[in-house]
Design an enzyme around this catalytic site. Sequence first.
Site, PDB file in Angstrom:
ATOM      1  N   LYS A 491       0.848  -1.192   0.000  1.00  0.00           N
ATOM      2  CA  LYS A 491       0.000   0.000   0.000  1.00  0.00           C
ATOM      3  C   LYS A 491       0.888   1.249   0.000  1.00  0.00           C
ATOM      4  CE  LYS A 491      -0.313  -0.086   5.058  1.00  0.00           C
ATOM      5  NZ  LYS A 491      -1.186  -0.046   6.233  1.00  0.00           N
ATOM      6  N   ARG A 591      -9.442   0.902  15.527  1.00  0.00           N
ATOM      7  CA  ARG A 591      -9.382   1.672  14.286  1.00  0.00           C
ATOM      8  C   ARG A 591     -10.495   1.172  13.371  1.00  0.00           C
ATOM      9  NH1 ARG A 591      -3.675   1.556  11.269  1.00  0.00           N
ATOM     10  NH2 ARG A 591      -4.293  -0.638  11.080  1.00  0.00           N
ATOM     11  N   TYR A 719      15.824  31.579   3.306  1.00  0.00           N
ATOM     12  CA  TYR A 719      14.696  32.399   3.706  1.00  0.00           C
ATOM     13  C   TYR A 719      14.821  32.859   5.157  1.00  0.00           C
ATOM     14  CZ  TYR A 719      12.026  31.143  -0.498  1.00  0.00           C
ATOM     15  OH  TYR A 719      11.583  30.999  -1.798  1.00  0.00           O
ATOM     16  N   MET A 768      11.272  24.738  -1.068  1.00  0.00           N
ATOM     17  CA  MET A 768      10.384  23.789  -1.736  1.00  0.00           C
ATOM     18  C   MET A 768      11.167  22.846  -2.650  1.00  0.00           C
ATOM     19  SD  MET A 768       7.131  24.467  -4.257  1.00  0.00           S
ATOM     20  CE  MET A 768       6.109  25.169  -2.977  1.00  0.00           C
TER      21      MET A 768
END
Length: 824
Positions: A491, A591, A719, A768
Amino acid sequence: MSFTGNTSQPISTNAAYILTDSRQVSFPDQSIFFAIRGERHDGHQFIPELYLAGIREFVVEEAHLSEHLRELTAGWNDAKIWTVPSAIRALQKLVSGKRNQFAIPVVGIAGSNGKTIVKEWLVQLLSPGNRIVASPKSYNSQIGVPLSVWNMGQEHTLGIFEAGISQAHEMEYLQPVMQPTIGIFTNIGTAHDHGFRSRKQKITEKLRLFTKVKKLIYRKDYTDIDEEIRLILKPVNAFLQTLSWGSPRSGADVQVTFADRKDRTIISVSGKLGTHYFETHFRDEASLENLTHCLVFMLDYGIPAATVQERIRHLKPVSMRLELKEGINHNYVIDDAYNNDIQGLSMALNFLDQQEQRQKKAVILSDVLQTGQTPFELYSSVSKLLKEKNIQQLIAIGPNISGQSELFDFPDQAFFPDTDTFLKSFSFHSLTDSLVLVKGARPFSFEKIVQRLQQKAHATVLEINLDALSHNLNYYRSRVGKETKIMAMVKAFAYGSGSAEVASLLQYHRVDYLGVAYADEGVALRQNGITLPVMVMSPATPTFDLLLQYKLEPEIYSRSVLEDWIIYIDKQEKGAYIPPIHLKLDTGMHRLGFVADDLTWLIEKLTENPSVKVSSIFSHLVGADEGVHNEFSQHQYQMFTAGAAQIEKVLGYKTIKHILNSAGIVRFQDFKLDMVRLGIGLYGVEATGQDQNALQPAGTLKTVISQIKYLTSGETVGYSRKGQIDHDSAIATLAIGYADGYDRRLGNGVGKVFVNGTLCPTIGNICMDMTMVDVTNAHAEEGDEVIIFGKEVTIIDLAKAIGTIPYEILTGIGDRVKRVFYKE
C-alpha cells in the site's frame, strides 16, 4: 528414468548450461538442474515443474529426495537423476573437472572490497589481444564461481574470476574450481567479520585461493595481509612469487604515489617495474587503489606503459547492476548498457522475464564482443535465447549483428550500423507500452539510448535495491518457517518505493498475498501484470465493481460494509466470480474491525449468506514493537483466536488466520498462525530495533550539488536569513526540497547529508525545491552526488532527528523523484 546413487563417481553430462534457479530456464534441452537446499529455499520442490519445462538431467540431495518425489519421478523414463550428499559440492566438483581441461592463465581476485571493480576493469583493459572469460557481475559465491568458470571454452586465452567468502573453509572449495595461476588480493575490511574468529583468520581463509598461484599481487601498506602472506601462504606455496605495491615507506616492490590535480590524478610508479607516470580522471581513494592493482598487473603482464596509459584514459566507472527505470511512452527501461556477453545477456533476459509491468518485451542489443565464436554460431545462439524469452521487438545495433540479420525472425525488428544512426533515425513513438532491455557493449555508448528513453530527468533519485528487498523477505521467511504464508503490504505506493515494481519482485519470489489500502491500488497492480491474490483494506462500496472486475478481495470490517457487500453480490449473475472476503476483528486497536459485541450478529449474517466466502480472519496488534505492551498483545491474541474459532465453527471450513505485522514477526513468533503481514520490515526497517542488523536498507535517496558558493563569516543563507555563517564556508545548494519529501524540520543543522565521505549539516530553511548544506570539509564540487539517506545516513536516524517514524519519511517522497530499481 536413471537414478545414480550416492557415489564418488563424477557427474557426466553433455549439458551446456547449469541451472540452480528454477525460475531462470532458457535452454531446457541443454541444461542440468542442481537442486540446492538452503536455509530459505529448497530447489527439490521445483523438480516436477522443471521436468514439464523440458529439463531431463537433475542433481538432487539424498537427504531431501522424498518418497513423494521418488514416486513422482518413477515414470520419467527419459530423465537422469544423480543423488549426492551436497548439490553445491557436486556442482563444484563437476566444474573442477572441466577447469582441468584448460591451461590458459587465470586471474583469481579475492579481498573485502573492490573485487568486482578490479575484475571488470581488467576485462576492459586486457580485452585488446585477449579473448577473456570472466565472472558476470559479482558472481563470486560458492555457486557463482562454478557457474562463471563453467563458461570457459577452447576459444579463451585468459580467465578473470573473483571469489568471495563469508565464513571459514569456504575458499578451500573454490580454489579447485577456479585454479588461478595469478592472484590479486585487493584489501581487507569489515565485511563478513562475523563469520570469522578474527581479522587474521579472515585473511588466512581468503589466502587459500592462492595456494597454487605462481604470482600474487597485493598492497603492502596492509601490513596484516603482508604478514599473513609471509607467515602462512609462502610456506605452503614454495613456488610463489609476490609482487607488492605500496607507498614509498612500505618497502614494496613497486612504490606508488598519488598527486591530486584539479581535474585528474597523477599516479607515479617506480621500483621493480620501472619508473612510469600515469594520468587518470579518477580521484577517490578506492578507485585509485583498484586502478593501481590493474596497472601493476598490466605492467607485469608485459603491456607497454604507453599502451597502459592509452587504455586507462578510456576507462569508465563500472555499473555492477541492472537498473529498472520508468521510460517515455509508458515504457519501463532495464539499463544494462555497460557490457554485453552471452552470460550477461542471459542474466539480463532473466531479469526482464521477472517483470510483469508490461506484456510486450523489447530488446535493444549491440554486437556481442570477444566471444571467439563465428558470427553465425554466436548470433544463432542469441536469436534462440531471445526467442526463449518471448521477445516481440528487437532493435539490433552494430555491424556484426546487422550482418547476421537473416538469423532473426521477430514480429518487429530493425538493424542499425551504430548508435548515432539509431538515435537519429529511429522513431521512438514506435516503442510503447513495453519492457525495454537496453544491453550494449561499452564501445557502443548505449548510455545515450538510456538517457533518451528515460522519462524523468530530475536529479533527485530514490534507488530501490531489489536484492535488499529479497534479503529482507527471506529473513522474515526464516523467522516464520515454510508453513506460514506471507502477505506483503504494498500500500501507499509500496511505502513510497513503487507498487508495481515491488509487487513484481514479490510475485517472482512467490509470496502468498499482497495487501493494499484502496481498490485503485489493486487495479494498478492487475494492470501491471500482478496475478497474486490481493486484499483491499478499505473497500468503499462504489468500488465493488472494480473488486469483481479485477479479482480483488475486500477487507470487511463493519456491519455496514458487510451488508453492502451481501446486497451487491446477491445482484450478480449466477455462477459469476465472487471474490472471497477478509474479516477484520478489532481486539484493541480501535481503528477498524468488528468488536466482540458484533460477533453474534456477524455469525448470523455469515450463516444466512453462505455465498459469502471467507478467505481469512485477522486482527492487528497495537504495541507489537514495544515490550511494555506484551501483556496486552497476549490479551489481543487470545481474544482474536477465540473469536476466529467461533466464526470458523459456523463457517464449517478453515480460514487463513493472521495477526502479526513486521514487529510481531520478530517478537511474537508463537503468534504466527497461518499467515503474517510483512510491511515496513520488507523495506529494511526493523520496527522493534532488536534485529535491525539482520536487514538491509532497501532505499537510497540521492541528489546532486547544483551550485557551490563561498561565503564569509557573518553572511546568511536562505529564507528569513535563518542560516547564520560563523566561519568562512563552502555552501552547496542541493536539488531537493520539501516538495520532494525532504522535511522542512530537517533545516538549520537538524539534518545531515553524506558528501564524499563527509557528513554535512543543512544550513538555513529547507526550500520547496532546494536545500543548502555546509560542505566546507567535504572537498565537494558542483555535480557531486549527495546521499540523503541510505547506508551512510539511515532513514531511522533521519526520522529520529525530527521526531517521526521511518514510515512518514518513506511515504513522503514526492512523485517527481525518479525511482530506479536495481539488482546487483
